[in-house]
Enzyme design. Structure first.
Site, PDB file in Angstrom:
ATOM      1  N   LYS A 131      -9.048   3.117  -2.745  1.00 43.03           N
ATOM      2  CA  LYS A 131      -9.493   2.668  -1.429  1.00 43.03           C
ATOM      3  C   LYS A 131     -10.840   3.301  -1.089  1.00 43.03           C
ATOM      4  CE  LYS A 131      -7.400   1.942   3.147  1.00 43.03           C
ATOM      5  NZ  LYS A 131      -6.179   2.183   3.955  1.00 43.03           N
ATOM      6  N   GLU A 152       0.844  -1.193   0.000  1.00 48.02           N
ATOM      7  CA  GLU A 152       0.000   0.000   0.000  1.00 48.02           C
ATOM      8  C   GLU A 152       0.884   1.250   0.000  1.00 48.02           C
ATOM      9  OE1 GLU A 152      -3.561   1.970   2.785  1.00 48.02           O
ATOM     10  OE2 GLU A 152      -2.313   0.362   3.598  1.00 48.02           O
ATOM     11  N   CYS A 168      -5.618  -2.834   2.571  1.00 48.21           N
ATOM     12  CA  CYS A 168      -5.517  -2.722   4.025  1.00 48.21           C
ATOM     13  C   CYS A 168      -6.837  -3.055   4.700  1.00 48.21           C
ATOM     14  CB  CYS A 168      -4.985  -1.331   4.395  1.00 48.21           C
ATOM     15  SG  CYS A 168      -4.142  -1.268   6.010  1.00 48.21           S
TER      16      CYS A 168
END
Length: 319
Positions: free
Chosen positions: A136, A49, A170
């Protein structure tokens, strides 16, 4: 899996430190690792990430409740300047490496779009170059101050000769509805770039592999405080040797068995040979969006349309 791969495929995850203030140098580092992996017959590699642009662990950006400090605004300006444009030099460097090696690459970046930054996973496919992205959906905690929110239009799964590849970033991996959407697209190689280096991450990856009956490739940075400038405001301290992210990268098979990792002590490349036939063997007794689903009781509705703050009527009319 798509059924179009004859035998085992070698994959890798890159547990590496970015150069947070130099994205071009970071892209060159990624390209070097891509070529190194290619020499070992790797077909797919996953990077962490925010690898391009940096994950600002420990920085509050001067934002106590109800106020923003001048120092925090300047820190965010520097972070904004270090982000990447998707038509910039960084993506060109990665694309050159994938074209030269035929590699499929998933890499985290901080994407700059006008005045907003997004935590994004980019997908590169050999000579085709950059083929897509996933923004995200839900930045975690203080990330919501510095990153925008992705919409439902960037949750792709790509059909490739080695399987159906998608990415979830994540703590999005803790969103059951997003996982279900990925499974419904037949994801067989589930990539999880992350900044979570806790002991609890590996059990989560093993659960997702078993739940989705897919291979899970998770990559986290191993990075020390010294990678950031001296004036970087870090709640973890200023000792250069302080480890900000300790890794924990891993590769897991569709029944939850760990094939590689986790590694916690250094930068490294982790490798595994994955057998596409393991997907079907796993689906035999559990297909969460197929024969093990109960759509007569539970249904998930996904709005995958792009959402824009400003829509021009002339565009809609084709004028």
């Amino acid at each position: 899996m798509s059924g179009n791969t004859a035998g085992p495929v070698r994959v890798a995850v890159a547990q590496a430190a970015s150069l947070p203030t130099d994205t071009v140098a970071t892209a060159r580092k990624a390209a070097t690792l891509i070529r190194e992996a290619a020499r070992k017959s790797v077909r797919l590699i996953v990077f962490p990430e925010a690898f391009l642009g940096g994950y600002p662990k420990g920085n509050s950006f001067g934002a106590p409740v109800g106020m923003r400090t001048p120092e925090g605004r300047e820190a965010w300006r520097k972070y904004y300047d270090a982000a990447i444009d998707l038509d910039g030099d960084e993506t060109a460097i990665i694309a050159e490496a994938t074209a030269a090696t035929g590699m499929f690459v998933v890499i985290g970046c901080i994407e700059r779009d006008l005045g907003t930054l997004y935590c994004t996973a980019l997908f590169f496919d050999g000579a085709r170059g950059l083929i897509g992205k996933h923004r995200k959906l839900m930045p975690t905690a203080a990330e919501r101050l510095i990153w925008g929110f992705g919409d439902g239009s960037t949750m792709p799964v790509f059909e490739t000769p080695i399987g159906r590849i998608g990415a979830v970033i994540c703590w999005e991996n803790y969103m059951p509805a997003l996982r279900m959407h990925m499974y419904s697209q037949g994801v067989s190689i589930y990539c999880a770039p992350t900044a979570d280096d806790r002991e609890t991450w590996l059990p989560s990856m093993r659960h997702i592999a078993r739940e989705g009956r897919c291979f899970v490739l998770s990559s986290c940075q191993y990075i020390r405080r010294e990678a950031w400038p001296e004036d970087y405001a870090c709640a973890l301290g200023d000792a250069p040797e302080t480890v900000l992210l300790r890794g924990g990268s891993c590769i897991v098979d569709p029944l939850g068995e760990v094939l590689a990792g986790p590694a916690f002590d250094s930068e490294t490349l982790l490798y595994a040979d994955i057998d596409p036939a393991a997907i079907a063997r796993g689906k035999y007794d559990f297909d969460v969006t197929g024969h093990y689903a109960r759509p007569d009781i539970f249904q998930l509705i996904v709005d995958d349309r792009p959402k824009q703050a400003v829509c021009r009527l002339s565009d809609q009319a084709g004028g």
